[in-house]
Every structure is written in C-alpha cells, then in structure tokens.
Design a protein around this motif. Structure first.
Motif, PDB file in Angstrom:
ATOM      1  N   ALA A 288      -6.933  -3.022   5.675  1.00  0.00           N
ATOM      2  CA  ALA A 288      -5.776  -3.767   5.180  1.00  0.00           C
ATOM      3  C   ALA A 288      -4.945  -2.904   4.247  1.00  0.00           C
ATOM      4  O   ALA A 288      -5.486  -2.141   3.425  1.00  0.00           O
ATOM      5  N   ALA A 289      -3.638  -3.017   4.358  1.00  0.00           N
ATOM      6  CA  ALA A 289      -2.725  -2.199   3.557  1.00  0.00           C
ATOM      7  C   ALA A 289      -2.569  -2.750   2.153  1.00  0.00           C
ATOM      8  O   ALA A 289      -2.794  -3.950   1.899  1.00  0.00           O
ATOM      9  N   VAL A 290      -2.177  -1.878   1.231  1.00  0.00           N
ATOM     10  CA  VAL A 290      -1.743  -2.359  -0.081  1.00  0.00           C
ATOM     11  C   VAL A 290      -0.434  -3.125   0.133  1.00  0.00           C
ATOM     12  O   VAL A 290       0.232  -2.962   1.160  1.00  0.00           O
ATOM     13  N   PRO A 291      -0.034  -3.984  -0.795  1.00  0.00           N
ATOM     14  CA  PRO A 291       1.198  -4.758  -0.607  1.00  0.00           C
ATOM     15  C   PRO A 291       2.405  -3.844  -0.392  1.00  0.00           C
ATOM     16  O   PRO A 291       2.607  -2.885  -1.147  1.00  0.00           O
ATOM     17  N   PRO A 292       3.210  -4.088   0.616  1.00  0.00           N
ATOM     18  CA  PRO A 292       4.369  -3.218   0.871  1.00  0.00           C
ATOM     19  C   PRO A 292       5.274  -3.044  -0.334  1.00  0.00           C
ATOM     20  O   PRO A 292       5.765  -1.936  -0.587  1.00  0.00           O
ATOM     21  N   ALA A 293       5.518  -4.096  -1.083  1.00  0.00           N
ATOM     22  CA  ALA A 293       6.423  -4.000  -2.228  1.00  0.00           C
ATOM     23  C   ALA A 293       5.912  -3.025  -3.278  1.00  0.00           C
ATOM     24  O   ALA A 293       6.697  -2.457  -4.043  1.00  0.00           O
ATOM     25  N   ALA A 294       4.588  -2.799  -3.324  1.00  0.00           N
ATOM     26  CA  ALA A 294       4.019  -1.901  -4.336  1.00  0.00           C
ATOM     27  C   ALA A 294       4.355  -0.447  -4.069  1.00  0.00           C
ATOM     28  O   ALA A 294       4.267   0.394  -4.975  1.00  0.00           O
ATOM     29  N   VAL A 295       4.738  -0.125  -2.820  1.00  0.00           N
ATOM     30  CA  VAL A 295       5.055   1.256  -2.474  1.00  0.00           C
ATOM     31  C   VAL A 295       6.493   1.392  -1.982  1.00  0.00           C
ATOM     32  O   VAL A 295       6.858   2.387  -1.354  1.00  0.00           O
ATOM     33  N   GLY A 296       7.307   0.377  -2.244  1.00  0.00           N
ATOM     34  CA  GLY A 296       8.717   0.470  -1.912  1.00  0.00           C
ATOM     35  C   GLY A 296       9.034   0.268  -0.454  1.00  0.00           C
ATOM     36  O   GLY A 296      10.089   0.718   0.016  1.00  0.00           O
TER      37      GLY A 296
ATOM     38  N   MET B 268       1.166   3.295   4.327  1.00  0.00           N
ATOM     39  CA  MET B 268       0.219   4.307   4.794  1.00  0.00           C
ATOM     40  C   MET B 268      -1.068   4.328   3.977  1.00  0.00           C
ATOM     41  O   MET B 268      -1.904   5.206   4.174  1.00  0.00           O
ATOM     42  N   LEU B 269      -1.248   3.360   3.064  1.00  0.00           N
ATOM     43  CA  LEU B 269      -2.395   3.372   2.166  1.00  0.00           C
ATOM     44  C   LEU B 269      -3.145   2.048   2.211  1.00  0.00           C
ATOM     45  O   LEU B 269      -2.540   0.977   2.320  1.00  0.00           O
ATOM     46  N   ALA B 270      -4.473   2.147   2.092  1.00  0.00           N
ATOM     47  CA  ALA B 270      -5.345   0.999   1.891  1.00  0.00           C
ATOM     48  C   ALA B 270      -6.086   1.197   0.573  1.00  0.00           C
ATOM     49  O   ALA B 270      -6.277   2.330   0.126  1.00  0.00           O
TER      50      ALA B 270
ATOM     51  N   GLY C 254      -8.740   1.876  -2.310  1.00  0.00           N
ATOM     52  CA  GLY C 254      -9.938   2.697  -2.361  1.00  0.00           C
ATOM     53  C   GLY C 254     -10.498   2.706  -3.764  1.00  0.00           C
ATOM     54  O   GLY C 254     -10.428   1.711  -4.485  1.00  0.00           O
ATOM     55  N   ALA C 255     -11.019   3.832  -4.192  1.00  0.00           N
ATOM     56  CA  ALA C 255     -11.547   3.990  -5.543  1.00  0.00           C
ATOM     57  C   ALA C 255     -10.391   4.175  -6.523  1.00  0.00           C
ATOM     58  O   ALA C 255      -9.231   4.324  -6.119  1.00  0.00           O
ATOM     59  N   PRO C 256     -10.672   4.160  -7.853  1.00  0.00           N
ATOM     60  CA  PRO C 256      -9.589   4.396  -8.827  1.00  0.00           C
ATOM     61  C   PRO C 256      -8.843   5.706  -8.550  1.00  0.00           C
ATOM     62  O   PRO C 256      -9.464   6.743  -8.286  1.00  0.00           O
ATOM     63  N   HIS C 257      -7.516   5.626  -8.544  1.00  0.00           N
ATOM     64  CA  HIS C 257      -6.637   6.773  -8.310  1.00  0.00           C
ATOM     65  C   HIS C 257      -6.810   7.369  -6.903  1.00  0.00           C
ATOM     66  O   HIS C 257      -6.381   8.501  -6.654  1.00  0.00           O
ATOM     67  N   THR C 258      -7.447   6.620  -6.023  1.00  0.00           N
ATOM     68  CA  THR C 258      -7.695   7.090  -4.659  1.00  0.00           C
ATOM     69  C   THR C 258      -7.421   5.963  -3.670  1.00  0.00           C
ATOM     70  O   THR C 258      -7.792   4.815  -3.916  1.00  0.00           O
ATOM     71  N   TRP C 259      -6.777   6.316  -2.563  1.00  0.00           N
ATOM     72  CA  TRP C 259      -6.505   5.349  -1.506  1.00  0.00           C
ATOM     73  C   TRP C 259      -6.968   5.933  -0.176  1.00  0.00           C
ATOM     74  O   TRP C 259      -7.133   7.146  -0.028  1.00  0.00           O
ATOM     75  N   VAL C 260      -7.169   5.049   0.782  1.00  0.00           N
ATOM     76  CA  VAL C 260      -7.581   5.442   2.124  1.00  0.00           C
ATOM     77  C   VAL C 260      -6.340   5.509   3.010  1.00  0.00           C
ATOM     78  O   VAL C 260      -5.537   4.571   3.042  1.00  0.00           O
ATOM     79  N   LEU C 261      -6.192   6.620   3.714  1.00  0.00           N
ATOM     80  CA  LEU C 261      -5.059   6.767   4.622  1.00  0.00           C
ATOM     81  C   LEU C 261      -5.180   5.767   5.768  1.00  0.00           C
ATOM     82  O   LEU C 261      -6.246   5.606   6.370  1.00  0.00           O
ATOM     83  N   ARG C 262      -4.078   5.094   6.065  1.00  0.00           N
ATOM     84  CA  ARG C 262      -4.015   4.195   7.223  1.00  0.00           C
ATOM     85  C   ARG C 262      -2.663   4.404   7.900  1.00  0.00           C
ATOM     86  O   ARG C 262      -1.607   4.310   7.261  1.00  0.00           O
ATOM     87  N   VAL C 263      -2.663   4.717   9.153  1.00  0.00           N
ATOM     88  CA  VAL C 263      -1.425   4.970   9.878  1.00  0.00           C
ATOM     89  C   VAL C 263      -1.514   4.302  11.237  1.00  0.00           C
ATOM     90  O   VAL C 263      -2.478   4.534  11.979  1.00  0.00           O
ATOM     91  N   GLU C 264      -0.525   3.494  11.562  1.00  0.00           N
ATOM     92  CA  GLU C 264      -0.486   2.867  12.873  1.00  0.00           C
ATOM     93  C   GLU C 264      -0.039   3.892  13.908  1.00  0.00           C
ATOM     94  O   GLU C 264       1.050   4.477  13.796  1.00  0.00           O
TER      95      GLU C 264
ATOM     96  N   GLN D 285       3.884   7.543  -1.252  1.00  0.00           N
ATOM     97  CA  GLN D 285       3.528   6.174  -1.614  1.00  0.00           C
ATOM     98  C   GLN D 285       2.458   6.155  -2.700  1.00  0.00           C
ATOM     99  O   GLN D 285       2.508   5.331  -3.622  1.00  0.00           O
ATOM    100  N   ALA D 286       1.489   7.063  -2.611  1.00  0.00           N
ATOM    101  CA  ALA D 286       0.454   7.133  -3.634  1.00  0.00           C
ATOM    102  C   ALA D 286       1.049   7.505  -4.988  1.00  0.00           C
ATOM    103  O   ALA D 286       0.655   6.951  -6.026  1.00  0.00           O
ATOM    104  N   ALA D 287       1.986   8.447  -4.988  1.00  0.00           N
ATOM    105  CA  ALA D 287       2.629   8.837  -6.241  1.00  0.00           C
ATOM    106  C   ALA D 287       3.383   7.662  -6.852  1.00  0.00           C
ATOM    107  O   ALA D 287       3.283   7.389  -8.059  1.00  0.00           O
ATOM    108  N   ARG D 288       4.136   6.942  -6.048  1.00  0.00           N
ATOM    109  CA  ARG D 288       4.881   5.785  -6.548  1.00  0.00           C
ATOM    110  C   ARG D 288       3.940   4.701  -7.057  1.00  0.00           C
ATOM    111  O   ARG D 288       4.180   4.073  -8.096  1.00  0.00           O
ATOM    112  N   LEU D 289       2.857   4.480  -6.317  1.00  0.00           N
ATOM    113  CA  LEU D 289       1.901   3.440  -6.701  1.00  0.00           C
ATOM    114  C   LEU D 289       1.212   3.789  -8.013  1.00  0.00           C
ATOM    115  O   LEU D 289       0.991   2.918  -8.869  1.00  0.00           O
ATOM    116  N   ALA D 290       0.889   5.063  -8.206  1.00  0.00           N
ATOM    117  CA  ALA D 290       0.142   5.476  -9.387  1.00  0.00           C
ATOM    118  C   ALA D 290       0.912   5.260 -10.683  1.00  0.00           C
ATOM    119  O   ALA D 290       0.318   5.008 -11.737  1.00  0.00           O
ATOM    120  N   VAL D 291       2.239   5.368 -10.630  1.00  0.00           N
ATOM    121  CA  VAL D 291       3.050   5.207 -11.846  1.00  0.00           C
ATOM    122  C   VAL D 291       3.863   3.917 -11.818  1.00  0.00           C
ATOM    123  O   VAL D 291       4.752   3.723 -12.649  1.00  0.00           O
TER     124      VAL D 291
END
Length: 326
Positions: A201-209, A217-219, A221-231, A256-262
């Motif tokens: 399952a993806a993180v909420p779309p609004a969280a990554v713009g 592209m992210l699901a 994961g652990a703190p400061h870490t996400w799992v790659l997901r690509v359709e 997306q990870a950079a935007r999500l982190a900050v």
C-alpha cells in the motif's frame, strides 16, 4: 539509468529518410525537426519533450524543448510553477537525441546515465498556456568513440527561456551495444522471468505532492526509510517495457522521499545531484532512505536520499527543496 529501445533502424537512416540534411540560419545545421519518438526512446509521442535539434559547432548543440502545460506525472503537486523535475527528463531525452542525431549512434544501443545534476531558477519556469518553451544548449566533452560509434561522453548544458539563461546542468552517459547490454542484464538478473510481488500500500498521495495513488512510488517502512513501489504499467515512468526499475521511477521515488522527510509535499526542486550506481530489479525489495536534512533558510532544505537493494547502494541524490511546509 537506462533505456531499452530496440528499434533496429539506424538513427542516421531514420533522420535522412524523414527530414533530410537541412542547413539552418546563422551557421547552424538543423539535425532534426520535429523529433520522432524513437530518437528519445519513447513509445508515446506525448512524452517527447524536445521538438528540434541543431549543431552549433564541434561538439556543440542546441535543442528546442516544449514542456506541456499539464504533464501526466510532473506538476500536479506544485501550485505555482512547472515542476523542475522536468529538467531531469529534459536532460535525459536531449542526451539520447543528440547521441543519435549528433553522433550517429544506431538505434538499439542503450544509454546509461551515470550522473546527472542541475540547478534552475524555479520562478523563471512559471507555466503558461500552451506550454513552456525552452532552449537547451549542450557541450559534449571527453567524447569516446570506438569504430566510429559513440561509447561515452560528459555533457554540460545551459537552459534558456526567452533568451535568458534560467538553469544549468550536466550529465555523464555511456552507450552500450545491444549484445553487451544483454550480457550485463543476464548477469544481474536472478531469473529471465521474475515473478512480480504484490505492491504494498502506498503512502497517502497528498503527503508526496501527488494526486493519484498510482503516482506514489513509496510504501511505509522503517523510520526514515520507505519501500519502493512502482506500478509496471504506469503510463509515464514505464513509457515502454523494461526489465528493471526505470531511472525515472527511481528519481521520482527519491524526490518523494525527500519531500516526505521534511513535510514539504509541494516543494519545488530547483537543484539536484544524482548518481546511478546499478540496476534495480523488480522482484526484490528495494529501500529508499533519507539522511539528515540540512535547512538552508526558512523555506528550503537540502535532503540526501539513497536507494538500496540486496544490501548495496543502487542510486543516491541530494535534492534542494524550496516551498511551504505542509
């Protein structure tokens, strides 16, 4: 970061058959106008950003570019300006185009982008109705050719809008013959027919713009870490079939990870510096990790991101983000 276009026609033949050899004004040599999708390794003509290319001198070229007013992937999350990630895709397509029309690289060769960097004035890229028209000027250096075929080059570029420079960039590329590419991929893959895992399952779309879940592209994961997901049937990052995760998908996931982190989902990306170390396979877990973000002012951060698979680094990028927090 690679492409898998396997058209067997030579690029020189394609150009001369469709467009001929036309001399341009002021000593410029028109190489191609308009740009066939094959020459930027796209299957969908709507994804082609360059519209023409000319030679300005020895190893010097110009590329006319049009960004659409509304892109299928880039842009929906940024309210005020064109998403400057389009710069990265513009550099990628322009490099492929110039390898073919400027150096006669046969279609079917793979182009691997090893490093890409750019810096733009994001406020100078405000979109207009009808699309944003730009000119990219490229200088090739450290050019290596074997048997008359381009093998590698480093490229520096300037980006112009309305005669005003609005950005700079650079990238290094390798050109790999089909037989060599096949050996490289055979050595990297565990199977010729890998089974594809069910996407998490993806993180909420609004969280990554983004607006649609398929563009995430992210699901979690652990703190400061996400799992790659690509359709695999994504219409943009998989414009055509690939036997590995596309470079476009990796760039989007890292951004997306950079935007999500900050917590800046709609941040513009006025600068980035990316390095691609190896291929990412579809059938094994891939992690996207964010390091410590550096605040550069009230509205901006520099965020380092890395991609790992099989315990090894596959890509890394430093993003400059600017814009309001969520």
């Amino acid at each position: 970061m690679s492409t898998t276009e396997r058209v067997s026609t030579s690029s020189t033949g394609l150009i001369s058959e469709a467009f001929g050899d036309e001399e341009g004004a002021a000593g410029q040599e028109h190489l191609v106008r308009p740009v066939p999708k094959e020459l930027v390794h796209c299957w969908n003509a709507r994804h082609v950003l360059p519209t023409a290319a000319s030679r300005e001198g020895d190893h010097l070229f110009s590329v006319a570019v049009r960004w659409p007013h509304s892109h299928q992937l880039y842009g929906p999350g940024t309210a005020a300006w064109c998403d400057p990630q389009l710069v990265g895709e513009t550099l990628r397509q322009s490099g492929i185009l110039l390898a073919h029309v400027g150096y006669g690289l046969p279609l079917g060769h793979q182009l691997l982008l090893q490093r890409m960097t750019y810096e733009v004035d994001e406020l100078a890229l405000l979109p207009v109705v009808g699309g944003t028209r730009l000119t990219l000027r490229a200088s090739f250096h450290d050019v290596v050719q074997r048997g008359g075929v381009l093998r590698s080059a480093s490229v520096t570029v300037t980006l112009h809008r309305g005669g005003v420079q609005v950005g700079t960039g650079a990238f290094d590329m390798q050109c790999v013959p089909p037989t060599v590419y096949a050996r490289l991929r055979a050595a990297a893959r565990k199977s010729d027919s890998p089974s594809l895992p069910v996407l998490p399952a993806a993180v909420p779309p609004a969280a990554v713009g983004r607006v649609q879940a398929r563009d995430v592209m992210l699901a979690p994961g652990a703190p400061h870490t996400w799992v790659l997901r690509v359709e695999r049937d994504h219409p943009v990052v998989y414009d055509h079939p690939l036997d590995h995760v596309s470079g476009m998908a990796l760039m989007e996931a890292m951004c997306q990870a950079a935007r999500l982190a900050v917590a800046m989902p709609s941040a513009a990306v006025p600068a980035m510096d990316a390095t691609f170390v190896g291929y990412v396979e579809h059938d094994e877990p891939c992690l996207v990790t964010v390091g410590d973000a550096e605040r550069i002012d009230a509205d901006g951060f520099v965020v380092p991101v890395r991609v790992y698979q099989r315990g090894h680094e596959a890509a890394r990028c430093r993003f400059s983000l600017r814009g309001p927090a969520a």
